[in-house]
Design a protein around this motif. Sequence first.
Motif, PDB file in Angstrom:
ATOM      1  N   CYS A   1       0.853  -1.200   0.000  1.00  0.00           N
ATOM      2  CA  CYS A   1       0.000   0.000   0.000  1.00  0.00           C
ATOM      3  C   CYS A   1       0.885   1.245   0.000  1.00  0.00           C
ATOM      4  CB  CYS A   1      -0.924   0.008   1.214  1.00  0.00           C
ATOM      5  SG  CYS A   1      -2.164  -1.299   1.216  1.00  0.00           S
ATOM      6  N   PRO A   2       1.487   1.583  -1.132  1.00  0.00           N
ATOM      7  CA  PRO A   2       2.436   2.701  -1.178  1.00  0.00           C
ATOM      8  C   PRO A   2       1.821   4.056  -0.863  1.00  0.00           C
ATOM      9  CG  PRO A   2       1.935   1.897  -3.391  1.00  0.00           C
ATOM     10  CD  PRO A   2       1.349   0.912  -2.439  1.00  0.00           C
ATOM     11  N   ASP A   3       0.497   4.170  -0.893  1.00  0.00           N
ATOM     12  CA  ASP A   3      -0.145   5.448  -0.594  1.00  0.00           C
ATOM     13  C   ASP A   3      -0.394   5.651   0.893  1.00  0.00           C
ATOM     14  OD1 ASP A   3      -0.216   6.166  -3.280  1.00  0.00           O
ATOM     15  OD2 ASP A   3      -2.165   5.206  -3.596  1.00  0.00           O
ATOM     16  N   VAL A   4      -0.001   4.674   1.713  1.00  0.00           N
ATOM     17  CA  VAL A   4      -0.164   4.796   3.161  1.00  0.00           C
ATOM     18  C   VAL A   4       1.143   5.296   3.772  1.00  0.00           C
ATOM     19  CG1 VAL A   4      -0.546   3.551   5.318  1.00  0.00           C
ATOM     20  CG2 VAL A   4      -1.945   3.033   3.302  1.00  0.00           C
ATOM     21  N   GLU A   5       1.039   6.309   4.619  1.00  0.00           N
ATOM     22  CA  GLU A   5       2.210   6.879   5.295  1.00  0.00           C
ATOM     23  C   GLU A   5       2.222   6.455   6.757  1.00  0.00           C
ATOM     24  OE1 GLU A   5       4.310  11.175   6.418  1.00  0.00           O
ATOM     25  OE2 GLU A   5       2.520  11.116   5.141  1.00  0.00           O
ATOM     26  N   VAL A   6       3.399   6.045   7.239  1.00  0.00           N
ATOM     27  CA  VAL A   6       3.580   5.752   8.663  1.00  0.00           C
ATOM     28  C   VAL A   6       3.998   7.053   9.346  1.00  0.00           C
ATOM     29  CG1 VAL A   6       4.825   4.402  10.380  1.00  0.00           C
ATOM     30  CG2 VAL A   6       4.240   3.367   8.170  1.00  0.00           C
ATOM     31  N   LEU A   7       3.068   7.653  10.092  1.00  0.00           N
ATOM     32  CA  LEU A   7       3.345   8.934  10.736  1.00  0.00           C
ATOM     33  C   LEU A   7       4.287   8.782  11.930  1.00  0.00           C
ATOM     34  CD1 LEU A   7      -0.221  10.557  10.768  1.00  0.00           C
ATOM     35  CD2 LEU A   7       1.668  11.040   9.192  1.00  0.00           C
ATOM     36  N   GLU A   8       4.120   7.707  12.689  1.00  0.00           N
ATOM     37  CA  GLU A   8       4.946   7.484  13.889  1.00  0.00           C
ATOM     38  C   GLU A   8       5.179   5.983  14.049  1.00  0.00           C
ATOM     39  OE1 GLU A   8       6.248   9.795  15.732  1.00  0.00           O
ATOM     40  OE2 GLU A   8       5.013  11.603  15.447  1.00  0.00           O
TER      41      GLU A   8
END
Length: 329
Positions: free
Chosen positions: A179-186
């Motif tokens: 899922c390359p459109d998902v960002e890991v914020l923390e």
Amino acid sequence: MKTMKLLGLTTAMALAAAPVMAQDDPIRVGAAVYGLQAEFMQIWSEALEQHPAVQSGDVELTIFDGRYDALVQQEQFETMITQQFDAIIFVPIDIEAGATAVQAAADAGIPVVGSNTRVNSDLLTAYVGSDDVQSGYMEARYVLDQIGCEGNVVILEGPIGQSAQISRLEGNLMALEECPDVEVLERQTANWSRAEAQTLMENWLTAHPDQIDGVIGQNDEMALGAIEAIRGAGLEPQDFAIAGIDGVTDALMAVKAGDMASILQDARAQAQGALDVVLKAADESYEPQSDIWEQYPDMPWNDGADAEYNVPWTPVTLDNVDALLEMRQ
């Protein structure tokens, strides 16, 4: 769930009974676990006590509380070696540091079987546990599916350097690559702790208002801590995709309420399977006494000779959650 009685001991608890085996004395087995503070290891330890060989007195069992400290576990191994235990079950806090303890036991001729968490040593007799890479992938995939493979997530990690943290993170990242459109914020450790996870999540909700869509908790306790933080911020857990691992009692209740997802890690099968295997290593004539081998036909006993026994994961669903809760009564 029946709570395990610690009887005021700080580092160990023992269960002994009159011997009934052919030898003069029962087999003395030590179980060195990384810590007994959280429910999962309490369930694991209680299951070990309930093994038929312990209940009958064939085995004299001592469970050592490692207090989440590799040095404490090393000292406990030294105690077991000095006291000439017949066999050891090891649930290490650190994948690398635990190797020294295994080496010392091997040098003393004491078989060691790993369970639940791994140690980087080829001197183990066997390992009885579950595939943490698989569970990390499964929980992350659930969160990603819930948010449609778009948005932002946070990851609550286990103790850095413990095998479950390493392997579950590997599984988490495998799913995230899909899922390359998902960002890991923390991404930060909360050390399997509900309280630490709650504090982290409170900070993250403040730092990223209205931005967090999913929470990947590498165990249930941390996922539950995140839920408490979400509620404390006046938000609804069901507005987030939240997942954990273990199937502890509060997580089962949260699954039933629709607040999170969980994957059951079968502590009973891991503990009792490890005891059967280590008893075979200590006594070639031993035959398994736990019923877990019938419960999991895809994990055959194979005369206790396999190097690894992989206990399957069970996703917690609305269809099985009531039965799982009933087992905790």
